[in-house]
Write an enzyme that holds these catalytic residues in place. Structure first.
Site, PDB file in Angstrom:
ATOM      1  N   ASP A  13       9.790  -2.876  -6.884  1.00 57.09           N
ATOM      2  CA  ASP A  13       9.688  -1.513  -6.343  1.00 57.09           C
ATOM      3  C   ASP A  13       8.714  -0.723  -7.215  1.00 57.09           C
ATOM      4  O   ASP A  13       8.937  -0.586  -8.417  1.00 57.09           O
ATOM      5  CB  ASP A  13      11.080  -0.864  -6.343  1.00 57.09           C
ATOM      6  CG  ASP A  13      11.100   0.473  -5.618  1.00 57.09           C
ATOM      7  OD1 ASP A  13      12.141   0.800  -5.027  1.00 57.09           O
ATOM      8  OD2 ASP A  13      10.094   1.196  -5.661  1.00 57.09           O
ATOM      9  N   ASP A 108       6.077   0.083  -0.670  1.00 54.12           N
ATOM     10  CA  ASP A 108       6.116  -0.092  -2.132  1.00 54.12           C
ATOM     11  C   ASP A 108       7.243  -1.005  -2.609  1.00 54.12           C
ATOM     12  O   ASP A 108       7.552  -1.031  -3.794  1.00 54.12           O
ATOM     13  CB  ASP A 108       6.204   1.277  -2.828  1.00 54.12           C
ATOM     14  CG  ASP A 108       7.623   1.762  -3.053  1.00 54.12           C
ATOM     15  OD1 ASP A 108       8.463   1.561  -2.161  1.00 54.12           O
ATOM     16  OD2 ASP A 108       7.877   2.323  -4.130  1.00 54.12           O
ATOM     17  N   GLU A 109       7.824  -1.764  -1.712  1.00 51.08           N
ATOM     18  CA  GLU A 109       9.038  -2.483  -2.063  1.00 51.08           C
ATOM     19  C   GLU A 109       9.097  -3.830  -1.344  1.00 51.08           C
ATOM     20  O   GLU A 109       8.771  -3.901  -0.160  1.00 51.08           O
ATOM     21  CB  GLU A 109      10.178  -1.636  -1.508  1.00 51.08           C
ATOM     22  CG  GLU A 109      11.400  -1.531  -2.307  1.00 51.08           C
ATOM     23  CD  GLU A 109      12.442  -0.769  -1.487  1.00 51.08           C
ATOM     24  OE1 GLU A 109      13.560  -1.244  -1.426  1.00 51.08           O
ATOM     25  OE2 GLU A 109      12.107   0.282  -0.900  1.00 51.08           O
TER      26      GLU A 109
END
Ligand code: DCP
Ligand code: MG
Length: 356
Positions: A13, A108-109
């Site tokens: 993350d 983003d993960e």
């Protein structure tokens, strides 16, 4: 040993993602509080804030005007989604070096299954460290990593030492870790369920563990099975590469309200057939069926069911009958009815290497 304890899952993350990209691209912002989102004098909200701004209590989803009151001298920046998308692609490409099994959850993960990885003698911790180093070197941003034997724990782990963290929850530590976890931090337990659990005296994982699976199912329906396994630190969900988070839906408003359950069921089957045809054409599979019912008085309910296996027509029809039975359809008159299929995945043969 249980197979599920043998997997090696990494959750990555990015730290303060949008804000970190802005600071990277404008070095004058370094060390200053930065808020990305709506303008402070608008009705917009904060998308994210960097860690300097979070010290003032600013966080995602807060009204921008409130963020301004908390820290008027913060830098307020309009999001540049194209820039974040480009960075996201670079990060995902790095992850793909370490495993074919990469499941992005958002820009983003992502989860990686590195159970079969051979790099670093198969050490998931060292792979996670290498991924973080690649991201710093090539993208000039930091990420936090969580390493564990399932998705639930890997994701919790990545959040534990942000920013720039690397946290490992080993198989022998998982159960103890979960016992101390506040109930609201469990995967899939939202605000409403959290409140209901607290009323039943369930505040932590240890409290949850005292409940039998049957009792949980009695109170929470099918989700009870899920809660019972989470309480033991178990989460069998596989890392699904190439998952599409899209859904396909259909609904109609009747010219005259309908009470006859057979008419409603036939209408849902008709909608389902249309959706399944579209899915087949696109080479997609579905895991979740949702039925929506709006009664004549405009009250609306949805009922859904997520399966472990991709659905065929027969199973989807069965699910629809079950879901319909969990509404008041047939007793109250209905003005609108619809079905949605979600949790879509591309069928293996058609899966593309691009993840978007
Ligand atoms: N985002 C958003 N609105 C929200 C939450 C997030 O627009 N309510 C966007 C901005 C974030 C990005 O998604 O930068 C990633 O979300 P995260 O929850 O991972 O938050 P951050 O990466 O910003 O911070 P953290 O370091 O806590 O992961
Ligand atoms: Mg993040």
């Amino acid at each position: 040993m249980n197979d599920f304890l043998q997997r090696k899952i990494i959750h990555i993350d990015m730290d303060a993602f949008y804000a970190a990209v802005e600071v990277r691209d404008c070095p004058a912002l370094a060390g200053r509080p930065v808020v990305v989102g709506g303008a402070p004098n608008s009705r917009g909200v904060v998308a994210t804030a960097n860690y300097e701004a979070r010290r003032y209590g600013i966080h995602s989803a807060m009204p921008a005007s409130q963020a301004y009151r908390l820290c008027p001298f913060a830098e307020f920046i309009k999001p540049r989604f194209e820039a974040y998308l480009a960075v996201s692609r670079e990060v995902m490409a790095i992850l793909h070096r370490y495993s074919e099994s990469v499941e992005p959850l958002s820009l983003d993960e992502a989860y990686l299954d590195v159970s079969d990885a051979t790099e670093y003698q198969g050490s998931a911790t060292r792979i996670a460290r290498a991924i973080k180093a690649d991201i710093v070197r090539e993208v000039r941003l930091t990420a936090s990593a969580g390493v564990s034997y399932n998705k639930f724990l890997a994701k919790l782990a990545s959040g534990m030492n942000k920013p720039d963290g690397l946290t490992v929850i080993r198989p022998q530590e998982g159960a103890a870790f979960v016992r101390h976890l506040p109930i609201g931090d469990f995967y899939g337990i939202g605000k409403a369920t959290e409140t209901k659990m607290k009323k039943l005296g369930i505040h932590t994982g240890a409290d949850l563990l005292r409940w039998s699976q049957d009792a949980l199912v009695a109170h929470f329906g099918k989700a009870g099975y899920w809660y019972a396994s989470l309480a033991r630190g178990e989460d069998p969900r596989p890392v699904r590469a190439h998952r599409e988070r899209k859904s396909l839906g259909n609904e109609i408003t009747f010219a005259l309200d309908v009470t006859d359950i057979n008419v409603l069921r036939e209408e849902l089957f008709r909608q389902l057939a249309e959706l399944m045809n579209k899915l087949e054409q696109r080479g997609w599979q579905t895991y979740t069926v949702t039925v929506k019912v709006k009664y004549a008085d405009f009250e609306q309910v949805t009922r859904s069911w997520t399966h472990r296996q991709p659905l065929d027509r027969g199973r989807a029809q069965e699910s629809i009958c079950e879901l319909l039975a969990r509404t008041d359809a047939g007793m109250r008159s209905v003005r609108l009815i619809g079905v949605t299929l979600s949790g879509l995945a591309m069928t293996e043969a058609l899966a593309q290497t691009s993840w978007l």
